[in-house]
Design an enzyme around this catalytic site. Structure first.
Site, PDB file in Angstrom:
ATOM      1  CB  ALA A  10     -64.155 -41.579 -22.984  1.00 29.25           C
ATOM      2  N   GLY A  32     -65.883 -46.952 -22.372  1.00 28.26           N
ATOM      3  CA  GLY A  32     -64.710 -47.356 -21.615  1.00 28.26           C
ATOM      4  C   GLY A  32     -65.058 -48.104 -20.347  1.00 28.26           C
ATOM      5  CD  GLU A  53     -63.600 -49.907 -24.927  1.00 30.46           C
ATOM      6  OE1 GLU A  53     -63.044 -50.157 -26.004  1.00 30.46           O
ATOM      7  OE2 GLU A  53     -63.744 -48.745 -24.483  1.00 30.46           O
ATOM      8  CD  GLU A 108     -67.210 -47.035 -27.384  1.00 25.50           C
ATOM      9  OE1 GLU A 108     -66.515 -47.263 -26.386  1.00 25.50           O
ATOM     10  OE2 GLU A 108     -68.154 -47.800 -27.743  1.00 25.50           O
TER      11      GLU A 108
END
Length: 255
Positions: free
Chosen positions: A61, A106, A109, A129
């Site tokens: 992110a 991300g 992911e 994270e």
């Protein structure tokens, strides 16, 4: 544009293009959702490659953007974040992630949303994270344990550590490791091969597997049975069986 869709010979390449690290800011997330939905709709797209370029897949992110968001702002945004990734996971066609360099947070992911993952020898994957005082928010706590098992997923999520390509392969986080310079070529070849296959049967196979993983085996068998019988109404089934009888296995050509 921070994400682009290019189509050639039945393969749609969704290319992240936000140098230098393909950080997944809100604009990039929304564009990713739009292009995943476009790839779903387009009949000329029969398989998909997710690619971040030769140097990096996606480093995660946009932390500076997230730092400026308070609780209320993230409550309003979190669903949009997940929806972008879910749109990729729900593309009803074969999807392969071509992973080079970093695929973190991300980025990892996003790779999890694919059906198959080909990584370069230079790839590093992880869910860091926790090091920010957070947890994965784009599906990592759900898709990662479904892929590699809960204890291995918890190790990665709890520690936030990165794994290199060889360990990612051993964990089942990626499916193939190749020289970094061959990642896109091999991913495209995987997709191109499937783009020549029976589109409806591939869609049925993907939906049956994915739906079955989310439910009990009896319900999963019902999904499989309905798709299996339904494919007997398709031209692809007629073409495939006729070719098998007349020419032998593996020679059918599908439209």
């Amino acid at each position: 544009m921070t994400v682009n869709l290019e189509v050639a010979e039945g393969v749609g390449t969704i290319r992240l293009d936000r140098p230098p690290m393909n950080a997944l800011d809100v604009t990039t997330q929304d564009r990713l959702r739009e292009l995943a939905e476009e790839a779903t709709r387009r009949e000329d797209v029969r398989a998909v490659v997710i690619y971040g370029g030769e140097k990096v897949f996606a480093a995660g992110a946009d932390i500076k953007e997230m730092q400026a968001m308070d609780h209320t702002a993230m409550v309003l945004r979190a669903r949009g974040l997940q929806d972008a990734f879910t749109a990729v996971a729900r593309i009803p066609k074969p999807v392969v992630a071509a992973v080079t360099g970093y695929a973190l947070g991300g980025g990892c992911e996003l790779a999890l949303c694919a059906d198959y993952r080909i990584a370069g020898e230079n790839a590093k994957l992880g869910q860091p994270e926790i090091l920010l005082g957070l947890i994965p928010g784009a599906g990592g706590t759900q898709r990662l344990p479904r892929l590699i098992g809960p204890s291995k997923a918890k190790d990665l999520i709890f520690t936030g550590r990165m794994v290199k390509a060889d360990e990612a392969l051993a964990l089942g986080l990626v499916d193939r490791v190749v020289p970094a310079g061959e990642v896109y070529e091999q991913a495209h070849a995987w997709a191109a091969r499937l783009a020549q296959g029976p589109a409806l049967a591939l869609r049925a196979a993907k939906e049956a597997v994915d739906a079955g993983l989310e439910t009990d085996i009896e319900t999963g068998l019902t999904v499989e049975r309905n798709w299996f019988a339904g494919l007997f109404a398709t031209e692809d089934r007629e073409r495939g069986m006729r070719s098998f009888v007349e020419e032998g296995p593996g020679k059918a050509k599908f439209l």
